[in-house]
Write a protein that holds these residues in place. Structure first.
Motif, PDB file in Angstrom:
ATOM      1  N   CYS A 116     -53.631  39.992 -57.842  1.00  0.00           N
ATOM      2  CA  CYS A 116     -54.900  39.320 -56.884  1.00  0.00           C
ATOM      3  C   CYS A 116     -54.414  38.162 -56.318  1.00  0.00           C
ATOM      4  O   CYS A 116     -54.730  38.095 -54.980  1.00  0.00           O
ATOM      5  CB  CYS A 116     -56.041  39.214 -57.774  1.00  0.00           C
ATOM      6  SG  CYS A 116     -57.540  38.437 -56.871  1.00  0.00           S
TER       7      CYS A 116
ATOM      8  N   HIS B 141     -61.636  46.106 -57.427  1.00  0.00           N
ATOM      9  CA  HIS B 141     -62.796  45.247 -57.098  1.00  0.00           C
ATOM     10  C   HIS B 141     -63.992  46.000 -57.151  1.00  0.00           C
ATOM     11  O   HIS B 141     -65.141  45.761 -57.602  1.00  0.00           O
ATOM     12  CB  HIS B 141     -62.594  44.544 -55.571  1.00  0.00           C
ATOM     13  CG  HIS B 141     -61.788  43.458 -55.860  1.00  0.00           C
ATOM     14  ND1 HIS B 141     -60.315  43.653 -55.133  1.00  0.00           N
ATOM     15  CD2 HIS B 141     -61.965  41.988 -55.878  1.00  0.00           C
ATOM     16  CE1 HIS B 141     -60.051  42.584 -55.109  1.00  0.00           C
ATOM     17  NE2 HIS B 141     -60.979  41.487 -55.461  1.00  0.00           N
TER      18      HIS B 141
ATOM     19  N   ASP C 297     -58.903  37.555 -61.875  1.00  0.00           N
ATOM     20  CA  ASP C 297     -59.146  38.999 -61.878  1.00  0.00           C
ATOM     21  C   ASP C 297     -58.165  39.868 -62.685  1.00  0.00           C
ATOM     22  O   ASP C 297     -57.919  41.029 -62.619  1.00  0.00           O
ATOM     23  CB  ASP C 297     -59.312  39.520 -60.365  1.00  0.00           C
ATOM     24  CG  ASP C 297     -60.361  39.424 -59.590  1.00  0.00           C
ATOM     25  OD1 ASP C 297     -61.250  38.857 -60.100  1.00  0.00           O
ATOM     26  OD2 ASP C 297     -60.192  39.801 -58.463  1.00  0.00           O
TER      27      ASP C 297
END
Length: 337
Positions: A102, A272, A309
């Motif tokens: 990320c 995501h 993330d």
């Protein structure tokens, strides 16, 4: 309006047509297809209707575009757009896979990840140097230093790189390093940023806003296209609904819908879209099955230590297995991984 040009048209005639359109206050956008070249005339259509367009040498047919998004529509271009990035063709038979962390954290970790995802079969390296975060206290990225790390990873692996632009002031530095610019969900309707991105020639991945309709998504793409950058890819990354079992609701129905409405390549980001590594593999298979042209996957060698993330990042070995699992699904829909 779309001006369909004759097969035997000359470059001089194309130049003449563009000059005529500009004289009438139109912005001409040229699209060269396999069989035909067309010119989109962007502006007030009432002005064009008063002109003898089919009398201009080289013009074969004039067609109105009914959709509010003009250049993005199938009316403007019937065949699928393909975008070539350092030899990687996006929108063709082969499904591209962009993978990486990320956030760009350290040079060594990025290079380790780049080598791992390339070995597994990734075609593009992704990583954020500038990071939009919900909290102002979260890690915001390394900026240009992160871009330099991405460039070094590209030099070692040969993988072209995708990285995000958050602000028009970042465009100049990012295009010096990036092969593909990413516009994140939070900036999908930052129209001034989109117009500035449209003035570059760097390919763009535009992510769908978390509460945006398909039409709003395509209208945002139109902002980029209208400025002359025709190398635009659309990315579904999940929308916000009442459901809390996943981080977002990955709207895979939008993939075939978009493919019917636009000629632009469609990418899916299940990392995501779900917010958890456990669901990335099955939803990647589903994305390929419904017609996605590519995937964006977050990969990290130590997700528990990731700056951002980590919970949705695959370990390199899980990413490698995922690509193997995708191959029979791609074959079933006449695609390749």
């Amino acid at each position: 309006m779309v001006l369909v040009l004759r097969k035997d048209i000359t470059e001089e005639q194309i130049k003449h047509i563009c000059e005529k359109l500009e004289k009438w206050g139109m912005k001409p956008v040229i699209s060269r297809g396999v069989e035909r070249t067309v010119i989109g005339a962007i502006g007030e259509e009432d002005v064009l209707r008063a002109q003898p367009l089919e009398a201009i040498p080289g013009v074969e047919q004039v067609m109105p575009i009914l959709k509010p998004y003009k250049i993005a529509s199938r009316e403007y271009k019937k065949e699928n757009t393909t975008i070539s990035v350092n030899g990687v063709v996006i929108g063709g038979k082969k499904i591209i896979v962009g993978a990486g962390p990320c956030s760009v954290e350290t040079e060594d970790l990025l290079i380790e990840t780049a080598k791992a995802v390339k070995k597994a079969g990734a075609t593009i390296l992704r990583g954020g140097a500038f990071k939009p975060r919900t909290s102002p206290y979260s890690f915001q990225g390394l900026g240009e230093q992160g871009l330099k790390f991405l460039a070094q990873a590209k030099k070692i692996t040969g993988l072209p790189i995708i990285t995000e632009v958050m602000d028009a002031r970042q465009i100049e530095v990012v295009v010096r390093y990036a092969d593909i610019i990413q516009i994140g969900a939070r900036n999908m309707q930052n129209f001034e940023l989109l117009k500035e991105i449209g003035k570059t020639k760097t390919p763009v991945i535009l992510k769908r806003g978390m509460m945006s309709t398909v039409e709003e998504f395509l209208m945002s793409a139109e902002y980029i296209l209208s400025q002359g950058n025709l190398a635009v890819m659309l990315c579904e990354r999940g929308i916000r609904t009442f459901e809390r079992a996943t981080r977002n609701t990955l709207d895979l129905s939008c993939v075939p819908v978009l493919k019917s409405l636009t000629h632009l390549p469609v990418i899916v980001d299940p990392s995501h879209g779900t917010g958890h590594w456990k669901w990335v593999n099955p939803l990647s298979r589903a994305a390929v099955a419904v017609g996605a042209d590519g995937l964006l996957i977050e990969v990290h060698p130590s997700p528990e230590d990731a700056y951002s993330d980590g919970e949705q990042s695959l370990l390199p070995e899980k990413f490698s297995k995922m690509l193997e699992d995708l191959k029979p699904v791609a074959s079933a829909v006449n695609r390749e991984i």
